[in-house]
Write an enzyme that holds these catalytic residues in place. Structure first.
Site, PDB file in Angstrom:
ATOM      1  N   LYS A  83      -4.045  -9.144 -14.579  1.00 58.87           N
ATOM      2  CA  LYS A  83      -3.158  -8.955 -15.730  1.00 58.87           C
ATOM      3  C   LYS A  83      -1.719  -9.036 -15.240  1.00 58.87           C
ATOM      4  O   LYS A  83      -1.248  -8.163 -14.519  1.00 58.87           O
ATOM      5  CB  LYS A  83      -3.371  -7.595 -16.403  1.00 58.87           C
ATOM      6  CG  LYS A  83      -2.571  -7.513 -17.718  1.00 58.87           C
ATOM      7  CD  LYS A  83      -2.220  -6.113 -18.158  1.00 58.87           C
ATOM      8  CE  LYS A  83      -0.883  -5.618 -17.694  1.00 58.87           C
ATOM      9  NZ  LYS A  83       0.307  -6.288 -18.237  1.00 58.87           N
ATOM     10  N   GLU A 140       1.254  -0.487  -4.716  1.00 60.87           N
ATOM     11  CA  GLU A 140       2.561  -0.801  -4.127  1.00 60.87           C
ATOM     12  C   GLU A 140       3.576  -0.339  -5.152  1.00 60.87           C
ATOM     13  O   GLU A 140       3.753  -0.975  -6.191  1.00 60.87           O
ATOM     14  CB  GLU A 140       2.636  -2.321  -3.885  1.00 60.87           C
ATOM     15  CG  GLU A 140       3.330  -2.685  -2.599  1.00 60.87           C
ATOM     16  CD  GLU A 140       4.804  -2.915  -2.783  1.00 60.87           C
ATOM     17  OE1 GLU A 140       5.556  -1.908  -2.859  1.00 60.87           O
ATOM     18  OE2 GLU A 140       5.216  -4.077  -2.834  1.00 60.87           O
ATOM     19  N   GLU A 197      14.829   5.627  -8.778  1.00 64.26           N
ATOM     20  CA  GLU A 197      14.754   4.189  -8.532  1.00 64.26           C
ATOM     21  C   GLU A 197      15.453   3.507  -9.715  1.00 64.26           C
ATOM     22  O   GLU A 197      14.966   3.556 -10.847  1.00 64.26           O
ATOM     23  CB  GLU A 197      13.295   3.727  -8.444  1.00 64.26           C
ATOM     24  CG  GLU A 197      13.215   2.248  -8.146  1.00 64.26           C
ATOM     25  CD  GLU A 197      11.799   1.703  -8.031  1.00 64.26           C
ATOM     26  OE1 GLU A 197      10.959   2.052  -8.864  1.00 64.26           O
ATOM     27  OE2 GLU A 197      11.564   0.911  -7.102  1.00 64.26           O
ATOM     28  N   CYS A 222      11.122  -3.968  -5.125  1.00 61.45           N
ATOM     29  CA  CYS A 222      10.653  -2.624  -4.758  1.00 61.45           C
ATOM     30  C   CYS A 222      11.375  -2.113  -3.517  1.00 61.45           C
ATOM     31  O   CYS A 222      11.686  -0.934  -3.413  1.00 61.45           O
ATOM     32  CB  CYS A 222       9.151  -2.615  -4.566  1.00 61.45           C
ATOM     33  SG  CYS A 222       8.560  -3.876  -3.432  1.00 61.45           S
TER      34      CYS A 222
END
Ligand code: NDP
Length: 492
Positions: free
Chosen positions: A184, A260, A394, A295
């Site tokens: 997906k 991750e 973040e 990331c």
């Protein structure tokens, strides 16, 4: 020099699921918006539970019946290598599909994403016939060994920031290990992976072994996580969603999950760096690559007082350089932000941080590209308090937070984050300090006098703590797609 610009109107969008080797269209449930101009470029069908079930069952059947997992491993490798060659051959088409709705300018998708994708496929192809089990040390009347077997069908949930590369890091090692796979992608970047799956079939992958289901996380993503035939799951995205994925996956039975997740990675700069300008280039690239939507973005600068003034000056100068241009312009070198909502979220963290006392050294603000694209300029915040939102959260945007230190231990303490431990950068010419940093920093990757991955696929990537579990890339990513069977045989 050839002009690599293109017009979005020229690109035919494969707007559907990819099931059994063909495109499956349906009701246009989701509007796909290009961040390059803010326009709706296609409608996308959403896979509910039934379609996800069909995709997984089909992959399981094909995995069992096609001989993919039982053939000579070199035969699998040959198909994967052909797939990589087709990716190279169709690089322009793939690059355009990637650029049209993602944050990746065409010059970058052509020069980096697509070649990196093709090489990644070749890398995992090489593992097909170069790993195996072990013979155990038993008494001589017994033969004990371990053999590796695929799980059956693996699930892959990929984010929007590098749609092709991230998807391939999950799907390709799974296929190389003999599994089927259902992917997906993010509903914001759904097209390029469909073309990638088509090319896999052209290369000889059995139709139905690798299926793509389109849709949102809470509907399609959850259905995939909960499916009882998914033997192993791999996800890249936020830490919050990663936890939800793990919970949902566990509900249909225990299974391994590779996550991750997010990061708030520090870059430590010591007073003994040989060149402030070179380090400024590195730090700038590390927090502005893909407009910070990576990331491993190096979003926290921890700099020694002796070079802090010079380095921040050099970074501020660089912040004035980016120009907002539609990603399909061959001259575009600065990424848009994936959505207006995401841009609002970034600006809110910046303003909350300023309200909490952070000082703006370069202003992260909206940029106008003249045609409705979502762009933000790079920003730098000087932070004095570690509770400041820009230091803690973040941001996933082009914002660098800066803290100054005096002593090495202080730098190492500042580098630690209560949640994340994805990556860290150390810039120094003192080898003793390098050794101490490598051992002290709690991060899945430490880069020394550089920041960012290379094309050495053999180096795995993944985080500590809230930044995830398991590894993408490397031998470890291949092995994670295999389960171990123990065998003990007696002579009689
Ligand atoms: P998410 O973590 O929400 O999404 C990543 C992927 O997971 C998408 O395909 C998403 O689908 C899917 N997903 C969402 N909810 C579920 C669920 N309940 N079950 C299964 N799958 C799900 O990231 P966002 O795209 O919303 O971005 C938000 C933040 O996540 C960013 O600001 C950044 O901090 C972080 N992020 C980190 C990335 C990384 O590389 N580590 C990559 C992308 C984001 P859908 O798109 O429909 O929500």
């Amino acid at each position: 020099m050839t002009d690599i610009s293109f017009s979005p109107a020229e690109v035919q969008l494969p707007s559907g699921h990819f099931l059994g080797g063909r495109l499956v269209t349906g009701a246009e449930d989701i509007a796909v918006i290009s961040p390059g101009n803010g326009e709706v470029i296609a409608g996308l069908p959403e896979a509910g539970e039934n379609l996800v079930d069909e995709a997984v069952r089909l992959a399981a059947k094909v995995q069992q019946e096609s001989g993919w997992s039982t053939c000579a491993p070199r035969d699998r490798a040959r198909v994967l290598r052909r797939w990589a060659d087709l990716v190279d051959q169709h690089r322009v088409g793939l690059a355009r599909l990637e650029t049209i709705c993602s944050t990746r300018p065409i010059a970058e998708t052509l020069a980096w994403d697509i070649p990196f994708l093709a090489e990644g496929i070749r890398f995992f192809a090489e593992y097909c016939d170069k790993t195996g089990g072990e013979v155990a040390a038993t008494s001589s009347d017994l033969l004990g060994m371990t053999i590796h077997e695929p799980y059956g069908v693996t699930g892959a949930i990929a984010p929007w920031n590098f749609p092709l590369v991230m998807a391939s890091w999950k799907v390709v090692p799974a296929l190389a290990a003999g599994n089927g796979s259902v992917l997906k992608p993010s509903e914001m970047t759904p097209f390029s992976v469909v073309r990638l799956a088509e090319l896999a079939c052209e290369a000889g992958l059995p139709a139905g072994l690798f299926n793509v289901v389109q849709g949102t996380g809470p509907v399609t993503g959850e259905a995939l996580c909960r499916h009882p035939l998914i033997g192993k799951l791999s996800f890249t995205g936020s830490t919050r969603t990663g936890i939800a994925v793990m919970k949902a996956a566990a509900e249909s039975g225990p299974k391994p999950v590779t996550l991750e997740l997010g990061g708030k990675s520090p870059q430590l700069v010591f007073g003994d760096i040989p060149s402030v300008e070179d380090v400024a280039d590195r730090i700038f690239r590390a927090f502005t690559g893909n407009a910070g939507q990576v990331c491993v973005t190096g979003s926290r600068l921890i700099v020694h007082r002796s070079v802090a003034g010079q380095l921040t000056e050099a970074l501020i100068r660089r912040c004035a350089r980016p120009r907002a241009m539609a990603p399909w312009s061959g001259k575009a070198a600065w990424s848009p932000i994936i959505s207006a909502t995401q841009a609002d979220r970034i600006l809110k963290i910046v303003s909350d941080s300023q309200a909490a006392g952070a000082e703006s050294l370069a202003n992260c603000a909206r940029m106008d590209n003249g045609n409705g694209g979502v762009f933000l300029s790079p920003g730098i915040l000087s932070v004095s308090d570690t509770d400041c939102p820009a230091w803690q959260e973040e941001i996933f945007g082009p914002v660098l937070s800066v803290r100054v230190f005096d002593e090495e231990d202080e730098a190492f303490t500042l580098a630690q984050h209560p949640v994340y431990g994805l990556a860290a950068g150390v810039h120094t010419s003192n080898m003793g300090r390098v050794m101490r940093a490598i051992r002290t920093l709690k991060a899945g990757t430490v880069w020394v006098n550089r920041y960012g991955r290379s094309s050495d696929f053999v180096i795995p990537t993944g985080g500590y703590g809230g930044s995830g579990i398991g590894k993408d890339l490397g031998r470890q990513a291949f092995e994670a797609n295999l389960r171990l069977k123990s065998v003990l045989m007696a002579a009689g």
